[in-house]
Design an enzyme around this catalytic site. Structure first.
Site, short mmCIF file in Angstrom:
data_model
loop_
_atom_site.label_atom_id
_atom_site.label_comp_id
_atom_site.label_asym_id
_atom_site.label_seq_id
_atom_site.Cartn_x
_atom_site.Cartn_y
_atom_site.Cartn_z
CE LYS A 116 -19.63 15.43 2.47
NZ LYS A 116 -20.41 16.40 1.94
CE LYS A 199 -31.21 9.96 8.13
NZ LYS A 199 -31.33 11.28 8.31
CE LYS A 202 -28.04 10.68 -2.93
NZ LYS A 202 -28.20 11.21 -1.22
#
Length: 338
Positions: A116, A199, A202
């Site tokens: 990240k 997959k 969102k």
């Protein structure tokens, strides 16, 4: 005498306005099933949600919305302990204690932080993001959890949790249960309706690739009917050769309880359109009551807040004892009134 049930703990961040079908099948449905098997603790980890950029009003709305969806999907606030993380201050307090027994190099090796921070840039990475794994450890250890369901991306964090529990117990005295990872029964993976090799997410390439639990069921039906299928006409499960049809069969099987083999037999000789039309109806029948119940809860925020406050009260009854024991072992003066 009945043996005490093992305690299991899990949580899901409030990072979207609506859960999608993949969230339900991969996590929520599992939580609902676990309620009858374990002493279950479920929570909305909103403290984790602020380790990256966020908008305050959006966080509050999403926290309520996610909580309402879990309850609507079958989480029973009376049967399970269900609460919002920031309502239980012991999480942050124990996290500080664990920070102080975690090596800097040890924390630096956490792959999620490295990934990240690499994406956001070193200057954008916060201390909160760096210390995310120790807060996660506090979440688990506060409740003396025996089992923690984890995916591959969280295995490293759970191993850190186990190490910190053992380190604290050895250094100061036994306080924490050392939790085990549990791999839940195999769950169906739900893929993007427009890109069935990815997959459902969102953040998928197309909004038409995901079924949102709170969207108009008619829109969900259209997305099923326009789902990408495969060459040929045979309706059979073959994840490699026919990923689109296989994904639709998986969704159908999961929502109805009918086996994939049974569905293959039922649709033998039929066209993809027949499968899509029937599955669209199944999805509508599933989404409609869940969406209605979620909206009922959101239209009565006082009742939803009451349920969450009761959950936090039950959570603190456990967490406060654990924290007090940890503080006592470390030599902190007891608080007046304890």
């Amino acid at each position: 005498m009945t043996a005490a049930r093992q305690r299991i703990l899990s949580g899901a961040k409030p990072t979207a306005d609506s859960l999608h079908l993949g969230n339900y099948i991969g996590a929520v449905r599992q939580w609902v099933d676990m309620q009858s098997q374990y002493d279950a603790v479920f929570f909305i980890p909103d403290l984790h949600a602020v380790t990256v950029d966020f908008e305050p009003g959006e966080l509050a709305r999403r926290t309520r919305t996610v909580a309402a969806q879990y309850i609507a999907a079958g989480i029973d606030p009376e049967q399970s302990i269900f609460f919002v993380q920031s309502h239980v201050p012991e999480h942050a307090e124990l996290a500080w204690v664990l920070n102080c027994i975690t090596g800097f190099g040890e924390a630096s090796r956490m792959t999620q932080f490295k990934d990240k921070s690499a994406k956001a840039g070193a200057d954008a990475a916060t201390l909160g993001l760096f210390a995310y794994p120790t807060l996660m450890a506090a979440d688990i250890l506060l409740y003396q959890a025996d089992l923690v369901p984890v995916g591959e991306d969280q295995r490293q964090h759970l191993e850190l949790t186990r190490n910190l529990a053992q380190r604290f117990n050895a250094r100061y005295g036994n306080v924490f249960t050392v939790p085990d990872a549990t791999i839940l029964k195999a769950t169906a993976k739900i893929y993007d309706l427009q890109n069935p090799t990815a997959k459902m997410s969102k953040t998928g390439e197309s909004p038409n690739g995901a079924i949102q639990l709170l969207e108009d069921p008619k829109i969900a039906a259209k997305r099923i009917k326009s789902a990408v299928t495969d060459a040929g006409t045979e309706i059979r499960f073959d994840a490699d050769a026919k990923p689109g049809v296989s994904n639709l069969l998986t969704i159908y099987s999961t929502l109805t309880g009918r086996s994939v083999a049974e569905l293959e037999e039922a649709y033998a000789g039929k066209m993809y359109g027949h499968l899509k039309v029937d599955l669209a109806e199944v999805v509508v029948d599933f989404l409609t009551p869940l969406r209605n119940r979620t909206n009922e809860l959101l239209e009565d925020p006082a009742e939803l807040d009451r349920l969450l406050a009761r959950g936090a009260e039950r959570a603190r009854a456990i967490a406060s004892v654990t924290l007090a024991n940890a503080y006592d072992k470390m030599g902190f003066l007891p608080r007046a009134g304890r």
